[in-house]
Structures are given as structure tokens and as C-alpha cells.
Scaffold this active site. Structure first.
Site, PDB file in Angstrom:
ATOM      1  N   HIS A 103       0.860  -1.197   0.000  1.00  0.00           N
ATOM      2  CA  HIS A 103       0.000   0.000   0.000  1.00  0.00           C
ATOM      3  C   HIS A 103       0.889   1.238   0.000  1.00  0.00           C
ATOM      4  CE1 HIS A 103      -3.639   2.305   0.696  1.00  0.00           C
ATOM      5  NE2 HIS A 103      -2.974   2.996   1.619  1.00  0.00           N
ATOM      6  N   ASP A 139      -6.498  -2.470   4.576  1.00  0.00           N
ATOM      7  CA  ASP A 139      -5.211  -1.799   4.842  1.00  0.00           C
ATOM      8  C   ASP A 139      -4.870  -1.762   6.331  1.00  0.00           C
ATOM      9  OD1 ASP A 139      -4.923  -1.326   2.095  1.00  0.00           O
ATOM     10  OD2 ASP A 139      -5.968   0.587   2.227  1.00  0.00           O
TER      11      ASP A 139
END
Ligand code: GAR
Length: 182
Positions: A103, A139
Site C-alpha cells: 500500500h 489496509d
């Protein structure tokens, strides 16, 4: 698993082929037919399969197709290398602690879409990237490796994204190795 450009996929292939990572990229799955990642797989001679989410009834149906595909290919570790779909327990639970994501932010800051844009809008002076285990919350899984990237006064979205990506390519193979070592 990739959805777009596939530069992280290619970085993993090179890390395996030049001996930095004792693994083999057995299969690429893309969800967007014709994406650049698919073309990279062809050039690198890595088998590639398309699982188009648009023809699946639900997120779980896509994830079940992923599980079946990876299990029949004998894959034992999965990397979301720019996989722009939210994954469900159907996939997560089939590969416990063997599913990681990259990410483009220093998590837990700037989860979700356009993390680089979020960082620029917030005016942070340090951006970066995170490789982490995947859990149900988006995430949010356990962090494996991070790299910090300074935000320059001259940066725009493209220049900052490019510098962050260079670090992604460096930390992703390391994160795979760490996760495999438990
Ligand atoms: C990467 O920068 C990755 O961090 C990001 O997509 C890009 C894919 O690039 N992933 C996410 O934003 C996931 N939330 P690539 O296709 O060139 O590897």
C-alpha cells in the site's frame, strides 16, 4: 495478483530470478483484461490468468475463484501487488498469514483509495509505503516492512508516486521473505 501496471509483480519476478528471494512467481492473476500487468507476464513468461470481477456475482464469488485457481496451481503464498479489489474472508481464511498487500502510504495513515493524493492533501513531509499481512479490515493487517519517502516541495502526484513505487519494489520481496519465515 494485480489490477493495473504490474510494476510490483515484475519486481517480485526479478527478485526471484536474481536470487534475492528464494521463491518462484508461479502465476499472475489479473482482474482487468488487457492490463499492463498481463502484458508484463507475457514478456516475463509467467503464466497469467484473468478473473474478471465484472462477470462475478459477488466479492465472495471472485475470491472463491481465486482460491480455486491458486490451489489448483499449487501456489502457497499470495501477494496483492496492486490488487484494487477489497478481499473477503473467503480468500483471507484460505491462506492464513500467507496473503500480503503493498500500500502506498505509511499505514495506519491514508488507508483506502489514492493514498498518495491523501498524503499530498494532508501536507505531510514524509510519505512512504507499507507491506502488510491482509486481514478483513482494509489496509489494516500486521505491518511487515515500511519505507519512508520524503515529500519534496516540488513534488506532484506523479513524481511522489514514482519515488514511492521505487521503494515498494525494494520492500515487497523483503516482506515476502519475512512473512514466509513467520
Ligand atoms: C502500487 O503503488 C500499490 O501500492 C498500489 O497500487 C499500485 C500498483 O502499482 N496499491 C494500492 O493502492 C492498494 N490499496 P503496480 O501495478 O505498478 O504494481
Amino acid at each position: 495478483m494485480a489490477s493495473g501496471s504490474g510494476s510490483n509483480f515484475e519486481a517480485l519476478v526479478h527478485a526471484c530470478r536474481d536470487g534475492r528471494l528464494l521463491a518462484e512467481v508461479a502465476l499472475l492473476v489479473v482482474n482487468n483484461p488487457g492490463c499492463s500487468a498481463q502484458q508484463r507476464a507475457k514478456r516475463l513468461a509467467v503464466p497469467c490468468q484473468v478473473l474478471n470481477h465484472r462477470s462475478m456475482a459477488s466479492r465472495e464469488a471472485l475470491d472463491q475463484a481465486l482460491v480455486t485457481t491458486f490451489q489448483s496451481a499449487g501456489v502457497d503464498f499470495l501477494v496483492m501487488a496492486g490488487w484494487m479489489r477489497v478481499v473477503t474472508p473467503t480468500l483471507i481464511n484460505a491462506f492464513p498469514d500467507r496473503l500480503i498487500n503493498i500500500h502506498p502510504s505509511l499505514l495506519p495513515s491514508f488507508r483506502g483509495l489514492d493514498a498518495v493524493g491523501q498524503a499530498l492533501a494532508a501536507g505531510v513531509t514524509l510519505a512512504g509505503c507499507t507491506a502488510h499481512l491482509v486481514c478483513e479490515e482494509v489496509d489494516a493487517g500486521r505491518i511487515l516492512v515500511q519505507a519512508a519517502v520524503p515529500v519534496l516541495a516540488t513534488d506532484d502526484h506523479a513524481s511522489l508516486s514514482a519515488r514511492i513505487q521505487r521503494q515498494e519494489h525494494r520492500i515487497l520481496p523483503l516482506a515476502v521473505a519475512l512473512a514466509c519465515q513467520g
